[in-house]
Write a protein that holds these residues in place. Structure first.
Motif, PDB file in Angstrom:
ATOM      1  N   LEU A  64      11.031 -18.119  30.182  1.00  0.00           N
ATOM      2  CA  LEU A  64       9.662 -17.622  30.035  1.00  0.00           C
ATOM      3  C   LEU A  64       9.150 -17.717  28.598  1.00  0.00           C
ATOM      4  O   LEU A  64       7.939 -17.754  28.374  1.00  0.00           O
ATOM      5  N   ALA A  65      10.053 -17.758  27.621  1.00  0.00           N
ATOM      6  CA  ALA A  65       9.629 -17.870  26.220  1.00  0.00           C
ATOM      7  C   ALA A  65       9.380 -19.312  25.802  1.00  0.00           C
ATOM      8  O   ALA A  65       8.767 -19.547  24.751  1.00  0.00           O
ATOM      9  N   LEU A  66       9.819 -20.286  26.599  1.00  0.00           N
ATOM     10  CA  LEU A  66       9.662 -21.700  26.230  1.00  0.00           C
ATOM     11  C   LEU A  66       8.208 -22.139  26.059  1.00  0.00           C
ATOM     12  O   LEU A  66       7.907 -22.915  25.136  1.00  0.00           O
ATOM     13  N   PRO A  67       7.270 -21.707  26.919  1.00  0.00           N
ATOM     14  CA  PRO A  67       5.880 -22.169  26.744  1.00  0.00           C
ATOM     15  C   PRO A  67       5.245 -21.780  25.415  1.00  0.00           C
ATOM     16  O   PRO A  67       4.313 -22.462  24.960  1.00  0.00           O
ATOM     17  N   TYR A  68       5.708 -20.713  24.780  1.00  0.00           N
ATOM     18  CA  TYR A  68       5.094 -20.285  23.516  1.00  0.00           C
ATOM     19  C   TYR A  68       5.142 -21.389  22.456  1.00  0.00           C
ATOM     20  O   TYR A  68       4.091 -21.797  21.943  1.00  0.00           O
ATOM     21  N   PRO A  69       6.318 -21.906  22.078  1.00  0.00           N
ATOM     22  CA  PRO A  69       6.316 -22.973  21.067  1.00  0.00           C
ATOM     23  C   PRO A  69       5.737 -24.280  21.571  1.00  0.00           C
ATOM     24  O   PRO A  69       5.105 -25.018  20.802  1.00  0.00           O
ATOM     25  N   PHE A  70       5.920 -24.602  22.872  1.00  0.00           N
ATOM     26  CA  PHE A  70       5.381 -25.857  23.390  1.00  0.00           C
ATOM     27  C   PHE A  70       3.854 -25.859  23.378  1.00  0.00           C
ATOM     28  O   PHE A  70       3.224 -26.864  23.032  1.00  0.00           O
ATOM     29  N   LEU A  71       3.247 -24.738  23.758  1.00  0.00           N
ATOM     30  CA  LEU A  71       1.790 -24.645  23.707  1.00  0.00           C
ATOM     31  C   LEU A  71       1.294 -24.662  22.264  1.00  0.00           C
ATOM     32  O   LEU A  71       0.288 -25.305  21.948  1.00  0.00           O
ATOM     33  N   ALA A  72       1.985 -23.949  21.388  1.00  0.00           N
ATOM     34  CA  ALA A  72       1.564 -23.915  19.981  1.00  0.00           C
ATOM     35  C   ALA A  72       1.669 -25.285  19.336  1.00  0.00           C
ATOM     36  O   ALA A  72       0.861 -25.649  18.465  1.00  0.00           O
ATOM     37  N   ARG A  73       2.653 -26.086  19.749  1.00  0.00           N
ATOM     38  CA  ARG A  73       2.837 -27.410  19.147  1.00  0.00           C
ATOM     39  C   ARG A  73       1.724 -28.381  19.526  1.00  0.00           C
ATOM     40  O   ARG A  73       1.400 -29.295  18.771  1.00  0.00           O
ATOM     41  N   GLN A  74       1.114 -28.198  20.700  1.00  0.00           N
ATOM     42  CA  GLN A  74       0.158 -29.203  21.168  1.00  0.00           C
ATOM     43  C   GLN A  74      -1.233 -29.037  20.545  1.00  0.00           C
ATOM     44  O   GLN A  74      -2.041 -29.955  20.591  1.00  0.00           O
ATOM     45  N   TRP A  75      -1.525 -27.874  19.945  1.00  0.00           N
ATOM     46  CA  TRP A  75      -2.861 -27.673  19.394  1.00  0.00           C
ATOM     47  C   TRP A  75      -3.025 -28.368  18.051  1.00  0.00           C
ATOM     48  O   TRP A  75      -2.089 -28.449  17.261  1.00  0.00           O
ATOM     49  N   PRO A  76      -4.239 -28.886  17.771  1.00  0.00           N
ATOM     50  CA  PRO A  76      -4.517 -29.458  16.431  1.00  0.00           C
ATOM     51  C   PRO A  76      -4.812 -28.336  15.435  1.00  0.00           C
ATOM     52  O   PRO A  76      -5.565 -27.408  15.732  1.00  0.00           O
ATOM     53  N   TYR A  77      -4.210 -28.433  14.259  1.00  0.00           N
ATOM     54  CA  TYR A  77      -4.414 -27.421  13.211  1.00  0.00           C
ATOM     55  C   TYR A  77      -5.173 -28.069  12.061  1.00  0.00           C
ATOM     56  O   TYR A  77      -4.592 -28.759  11.220  1.00  0.00           O
ATOM     57  N   CYS A  78      -6.482 -27.872  12.044  1.00  0.00           N
ATOM     58  CA  CYS A  78      -7.302 -28.535  11.040  1.00  0.00           C
ATOM     59  C   CYS A  78      -8.049 -27.557  10.139  1.00  0.00           C
ATOM     60  O   CYS A  78      -8.847 -27.956   9.304  1.00  0.00           O
ATOM     61  N   ARG A  79      -7.813 -26.258  10.314  1.00  0.00           N
ATOM     62  CA  ARG A  79      -8.537 -25.274   9.501  1.00  0.00           C
ATOM     63  C   ARG A  79      -7.711 -24.834   8.293  1.00  0.00           C
ATOM     64  O   ARG A  79      -8.129 -24.953   7.162  1.00  0.00           O
ATOM     65  N   THR A  80      -6.540 -24.296   8.588  1.00  0.00           N
ATOM     66  CA  THR A  80      -5.708 -23.740   7.526  1.00  0.00           C
ATOM     67  C   THR A  80      -4.263 -23.714   7.981  1.00  0.00           C
ATOM     68  O   THR A  80      -3.983 -23.764   9.184  1.00  0.00           O
ATOM     69  N   ASN A  81      -3.366 -23.686   7.040  1.00  0.00           N
ATOM     70  CA  ASN A  81      -1.954 -23.518   7.384  1.00  0.00           C
ATOM     71  C   ASN A  81      -1.427 -22.166   6.885  1.00  0.00           C
ATOM     72  O   ASN A  81      -0.228 -21.961   6.800  1.00  0.00           O
ATOM     73  N   ILE A  82      -2.342 -21.259   6.568  1.00  0.00           N
ATOM     74  CA  ILE A  82      -1.963 -19.947   6.059  1.00  0.00           C
ATOM     75  C   ILE A  82      -1.961 -18.934   7.207  1.00  0.00           C
ATOM     76  O   ILE A  82      -2.981 -18.712   7.857  1.00  0.00           O
TER      77      ILE A  82
END
Length: 315
Positions: A158-176
């Motif tokens: 049940l915890a596997l979707p957390y990192p997989f979903l987070a990995r697929q999003w584009p991060y173009c605003r900030t890395n903070i």
């Protein structure tokens, strides 16, 4: 250290953890109680494991579940506190993208694993009080192992979707990340895309896992209390209920901080950010610190073995 917060990137190589936003000047002072709590958690849980391993009379279902809880507490606290202390002490705020997702997975997996183990311990108390004659026949070592494996598999999957979903999003605003560790909602809020799937899954996971566990614990204790009130004398009722006190305290140590943390994160927009982060950080430390103290003080067998070890050393 690259502190830029307006760089265009789709997958950042690193994130920047701020620690406790707004309280950077007091990080050194904040680190003192956190470090002390981590030391207590490590020492206490390793002591539980050592005593149960060394004492053959403790090789039973209740203490096996307690060992599972101790291991879970150790992993959960160790997955966050060393990095957090490096932020407080060394200003080492960078964390790689992969390490951040790994930390996210461990936090969600093992915090919910604690809840599952508490359900197993509630079942243990139910069997010991409501079906004592069948206790040893039902809760064999094989059954205890299967229950432990089921808890690990349930929360690991049940915890596997957390990192997989987070990995697929584009991060173009900030890395903070305005947090002291890579909590799921704080990371995905940095994404540019529609993150409703991540938000919905987080809510579903919370309600289904924690909600189901609380339901089973409530049912167990309803049956336990019904059996206790049927006992003939007040002393018998108090003595039997006393065997549940440690478990009830452990439940409170997990669910009460969890409730306050979840409530402030989701509905506490008017609560200052540094207070929300502080509550979420303390939540991860409270159960690992309190569980060994609760069982060390309240469980006669463990308390006796501890006293025996100390008195043996003195002699």
């Amino acid at each position: 250290m690259s502190d830029s917060n307006s760089t265009d990137f789709s997958n950042p190589s690193t994130f920047i953890l701020l620690g406790i936003p707004g309280l950077e000047a007091t990080h050194i002072w904040i680190s003192i109680p956190f470090c002390a709590m981590y030391a207590i958690a490590v020492l206490g849980n390793f002591t539980i494991l050592f005593i149960v391993k060394r004492e053959p009379s403790l090789h039973g279902p209740m203490f096996y579940f307690l060992c599972m809880l101790a291991v879970t507490d150790l992993v959960m606290s160790t997955s966050t506190l060393p990095k957090m202390l490096s932020i407080f002490w060394l200003n080492s705020r960078e964390i790689s993208f992969s390490a951040c997702l790994t930390q996210m997975y461990f936090i969600h997996c093992f915090s919910e694993m604690e809840s599952g183990i508490l359900v197993a311990m509630a079942f243990d108390r139910y069997m010991a009080i409501c079906n004592p004659l069948r206790y040893s026949m039902i809760l064999t070592n094989s059954v205890v192992s299967k229950i432990g494996l089921a808890v690990v598999l349930r929360n690991g999957i049940l915890a596997l979707p957390y990192p997989f979903l987070a990995r697929q999003w584009p991060y173009c605003r900030t890395n903070i990340i305005p947090h002291s560790y890579c909590v799921h909602i704080a990371v995905v809020k940095l994404a540019c895309g529609d993150i409703r799937i991540s938000s919905y899954y987080g809510l579903y996971d919370l309600l289904s896992v924690i909600g189901m566990d609380v339901f089973f614990i409530t049912v167990s204790y309803t049956l336990i209390l019904r059996a206790i009130f049927r006992l003939p004398t007040k002393n018998a009722r108090l003595k039997t209920f006393g065997t549940c006190i440690s478990h009830l305290c452990a439940i409170s140590a997990l669910y009460i901080p969890d409730f306050f943390s979840s409530f402030t994160q989701r509905f506490g927009q008017n609560v200052p950010l540094h207070l929300r982060v502080l509550i979420a950080t303390v939540y991860l430390l409270v159960p690992p610190v309190l569980h060994p103290i609760i069982y060390g003080l309240r469980t006669k067998q463990i308390r006796g073995r501890l006293l025996q070890l100390f008195t043996h050393k003195e002699t």
